[in-house]
Design a protein around this motif. Structure first.
Motif, PDB file in Angstrom:
ATOM      1  N   CYS A   1       0.843  -1.193   0.000  1.00 50.23           N
ATOM      2  CA  CYS A   1       0.000   0.000   0.000  1.00 50.23           C
ATOM      3  C   CYS A   1       0.874   1.238   0.000  1.00 50.23           C
ATOM      4  N   PHE A   2       0.285   2.342  -0.381  1.00 49.29           N
ATOM      5  CA  PHE A   2       0.914   3.652  -0.295  1.00 49.29           C
ATOM      6  C   PHE A   2       0.150   4.484   0.726  1.00 49.29           C
ATOM      7  N   ILE A   3       0.878   5.169   1.597  1.00 47.92           N
ATOM      8  CA  ILE A   3       0.283   6.178   2.459  1.00 47.92           C
ATOM      9  C   ILE A   3       0.447   7.517   1.754  1.00 47.92           C
ATOM     10  N   MET A   4      -0.672   8.177   1.508  1.00 42.80           N
ATOM     11  CA  MET A   4      -0.693   9.435   0.761  1.00 42.80           C
ATOM     12  C   MET A   4      -1.039  10.569   1.730  1.00 42.80           C
ATOM     13  N   THR A   5      -0.218  11.630   1.751  1.00 39.54           N
ATOM     14  CA  THR A   5      -0.483  12.752   2.652  1.00 39.54           C
ATOM     15  C   THR A   5      -0.310  14.079   1.914  1.00 39.54           C
ATOM     16  N   ARG A   6      -1.055  15.077   2.349  1.00 37.31           N
ATOM     17  CA  ARG A   6      -0.865  16.441   1.856  1.00 37.31           C
ATOM     18  C   ARG A   6      -1.352  17.426   2.917  1.00 37.31           C
ATOM     19  N   GLU A   7      -0.813  18.631   2.857  1.00 35.40           N
ATOM     20  CA  GLU A   7      -1.238  19.715   3.741  1.00 35.40           C
ATOM     21  C   GLU A   7      -2.259  20.582   3.008  1.00 35.40           C
TER      22      GLU A   7
ATOM     23  N   ALA B   1      -2.995  10.956  -7.950  1.00 33.55           N
ATOM     24  CA  ALA B   1      -3.116  11.670  -6.675  1.00 33.55           C
ATOM     25  C   ALA B   1      -1.818  12.396  -6.325  1.00 33.55           C
ATOM     26  N   GLN B   2      -0.696  11.743  -6.629  1.00 31.29           N
ATOM     27  CA  GLN B   2       0.611  12.317  -6.315  1.00 31.29           C
ATOM     28  C   GLN B   2       0.934  13.518  -7.192  1.00 31.29           C
ATOM     29  N   ARG B   3       0.728  13.379  -8.500  1.00 28.04           N
ATOM     30  CA  ARG B   3       1.158  14.419  -9.439  1.00 28.04           C
ATOM     31  C   ARG B   3       0.132  15.529  -9.651  1.00 28.04           C
ATOM     32  N   CYS B   4      -1.142  15.182  -9.569  1.00 30.85           N
ATOM     33  CA  CYS B   4      -2.190  16.192  -9.810  1.00 30.85           C
ATOM     34  C   CYS B   4      -2.893  16.627  -8.531  1.00 30.85           C
ATOM     35  N   GLY B   5      -2.875  15.769  -7.526  1.00 29.77           N
ATOM     36  CA  GLY B   5      -3.587  16.087  -6.287  1.00 29.77           C
ATOM     37  C   GLY B   5      -2.716  16.676  -5.202  1.00 29.77           C
ATOM     38  N   GLY B   6      -1.399  16.725  -5.440  1.00 27.85           N
ATOM     39  CA  GLY B   6      -0.507  17.327  -4.463  1.00 27.85           C
ATOM     40  C   GLY B   6      -0.197  16.462  -3.261  1.00 27.85           C
ATOM     41  N   TYR B   7      -0.441  15.168  -3.367  1.00 27.74           N
ATOM     42  CA  TYR B   7      -0.123  14.254  -2.273  1.00 27.74           C
ATOM     43  C   TYR B   7       1.320  13.779  -2.357  1.00 27.74           C
ATOM     44  N   GLU B   8       1.943  13.580  -1.196  1.00 30.08           N
ATOM     45  CA  GLU B   8       3.195  12.850  -1.132  1.00 30.08           C
ATOM     46  C   GLU B   8       2.867  11.370  -1.006  1.00 30.08           C
ATOM     47  N   ALA B   9       3.602  10.538  -1.723  1.00 33.20           N
ATOM     48  CA  ALA B   9       3.347   9.096  -1.712  1.00 33.20           C
ATOM     49  C   ALA B   9       4.469   8.387  -0.957  1.00 33.20           C
ATOM     50  N   PHE B  10       4.127   7.718   0.128  1.00 31.51           N
ATOM     51  CA  PHE B  10       5.090   6.955   0.908  1.00 31.51           C
ATOM     52  C   PHE B  10       4.851   5.468   0.669  1.00 31.51           C
ATOM     53  N   GLY B  11       5.806   4.821   0.026  1.00 38.09           N
ATOM     54  CA  GLY B  11       5.650   3.411  -0.271  1.00 38.09           C
ATOM     55  C   GLY B  11       6.329   3.039  -1.576  1.00 38.09           C
TER      56      GLY B  11
ATOM     57  N   PHE C   1      -7.905  -1.058  -4.784  1.00 46.58           N
ATOM     58  CA  PHE C   1      -8.051  -1.054  -6.241  1.00 46.58           C
ATOM     59  C   PHE C   1      -8.235  -2.476  -6.750  1.00 46.58           C
ATOM     60  N   PRO C   2      -8.968  -2.650  -7.843  1.00 49.04           N
ATOM     61  CA  PRO C   2      -9.239  -4.002  -8.339  1.00 49.04           C
ATOM     62  C   PRO C   2      -8.038  -4.694  -8.957  1.00 49.04           C
ATOM     63  N   ASP C   3      -7.040  -3.924  -9.404  1.00 46.54           N
ATOM     64  CA  ASP C   3      -5.848  -4.531 -10.005  1.00 46.54           C
ATOM     65  C   ASP C   3      -4.704  -3.526  -9.965  1.00 46.54           C
ATOM     66  N   ILE C   4      -3.506  -3.987 -10.289  1.00 46.64           N
ATOM     67  CA  ILE C   4      -2.330  -3.133 -10.224  1.00 46.64           C
ATOM     68  C   ILE C   4      -2.391  -2.019 -11.264  1.00 46.64           C
ATOM     69  N   ASN C   5      -3.052  -2.282 -12.382  1.00 49.49           N
ATOM     70  CA  ASN C   5      -3.143  -1.285 -13.446  1.00 49.49           C
ATOM     71  C   ASN C   5      -3.825  -0.017 -12.940  1.00 49.49           C
ATOM     72  N   SER C   6      -5.033  -0.174 -12.408  1.00 57.60           N
ATOM     73  CA  SER C   6      -5.767   0.978 -11.898  1.00 57.60           C
ATOM     74  C   SER C   6      -5.106   1.553 -10.655  1.00 57.60           C
ATOM     75  N   GLY C   7      -4.554   0.700  -9.815  1.00 60.53           N
ATOM     76  CA  GLY C   7      -3.926   1.158  -8.583  1.00 60.53           C
ATOM     77  C   GLY C   7      -2.707   2.023  -8.832  1.00 60.53           C
ATOM     78  N   ASN C   8      -1.827   1.571  -9.721  1.00 62.22           N
ATOM     79  CA  ASN C   8      -0.614   2.326 -10.011  1.00 62.22           C
ATOM     80  C   ASN C   8      -0.951   3.662 -10.664  1.00 62.22           C
ATOM     81  N   ILE C   9      -1.912   3.642 -11.589  1.00 61.17           N
ATOM     82  CA  ILE C   9      -2.350   4.883 -12.230  1.00 61.17           C
ATOM     83  C   ILE C   9      -2.976   5.819 -11.195  1.00 61.17           C
ATOM     84  N   GLY C  10      -3.816   5.265 -10.331  1.00 61.86           N
ATOM     85  CA  GLY C  10      -4.546   6.072  -9.365  1.00 61.86           C
ATOM     86  C   GLY C  10      -3.652   6.794  -8.379  1.00 61.86           C
ATOM     87  N   TYR C  11      -2.677   6.089  -7.809  1.00 60.56           N
ATOM     88  CA  TYR C  11      -1.857   6.765  -6.806  1.00 60.56           C
ATOM     89  C   TYR C  11      -0.957   7.812  -7.446  1.00 60.56           C
ATOM     90  N   LYS C  12      -0.530   7.570  -8.683  1.00 58.30           N
ATOM     91  CA  LYS C  12       0.312   8.560  -9.363  1.00 58.30           C
ATOM     92  C   LYS C  12      -0.483   9.807  -9.760  1.00 58.30           C
TER      93      LYS C  12
END
Length: 205
Positions: A50-56, A181-191, A168-179
């Protein structure tokens, strides 16, 4: 002679408490020695992540957990349940009170298809196995995080609109989803934080 194996052996023999790899190795080359030498915990059948996602935002730290975005390509229903539980427990370590959403392109029967059935069945199994946990599924992402959308798409749900652990139902959607959130949502991704192993072995993204 290979640092990834030598480091894993140090953990196996108790010389080291944990291993962090991935700076010069692919995820597979960090995980493979762990699977061969450390193996999963007795109650686990797979290694997941899993990834822990955080932002201020406005002086408040927002945190959420996303799994599995790095290890399992096409999880089965039972594997999704295991990913859910391990991700929720990891979220608790980081101070997140887990409210779990099993993600899909459908919300509680609004869509049809094998992928929807997989997620809906996994969510049902998770609810049955862990009745004390806050779990909902299948949910579209907007229904999972937006209270306004949840009122329309998942009325009465105690999780929809306020989910913070996303399966997420699979790695495809999961990897796309967290990235996203990271690049467009301003979250830091730990994992990815590896879950289910008999010792702490982790991989740098």
């Amino acid at each position: 002679k290979q640092p990834n194996y030598f480091g894993t052996m140090l953990v196996k023999t108790g010389v080291a408490d944990a291993l962090l790899g991935g700076a010069t190795y692919a995820t597979a080359d960090t995980v493979r020695p762990a699977l061969q030498l450390i193996k999963t915990k007795p109650e686990n059948t797979i290694v997941s992540s899993c990834f822990i996602m955080t932002r201020e935002r406005d002086g408040v730290t927002e945190s959420m957990c996303m799994g599995d975005c790095a290890i399992n390509l096409h999880p089965t229903e039972d594997q999704l349940v295991e990913i859910m539980y391990e991700s929720a427990k990891c979220a608790e370590i980081f101070g997140i009170d887990p409210k779990v959403a099993f993600l899909s392109y459908s919300t509680l029967g609004s869509g049809k298809g094998d992928d929807v059935t997989l997620v809906a069945n996994a969510a049902a199994k998770a609810k049955e196995k862990y009745p004390d946990m806050a779990i909902e599924g299948e949910l579209q992402f907007d229904a999972a995080v937006s209270p306004e959308v949840a009122k329309t798409k998942a009325k009465g749900s105690k999780v929809a609109g306020q989910a913070n652990v996303f399966v997420f139902p699979d790695i495809n959607s999961g990897n796309i989803g967290y990235k996203i959130a990271q690049r467009c949502g301003g979250y830091e991704a730990f994992g990815p934080i590896l879950l289910g192993l008999n010792a702490p072995i982790n991989d740098l993204s």
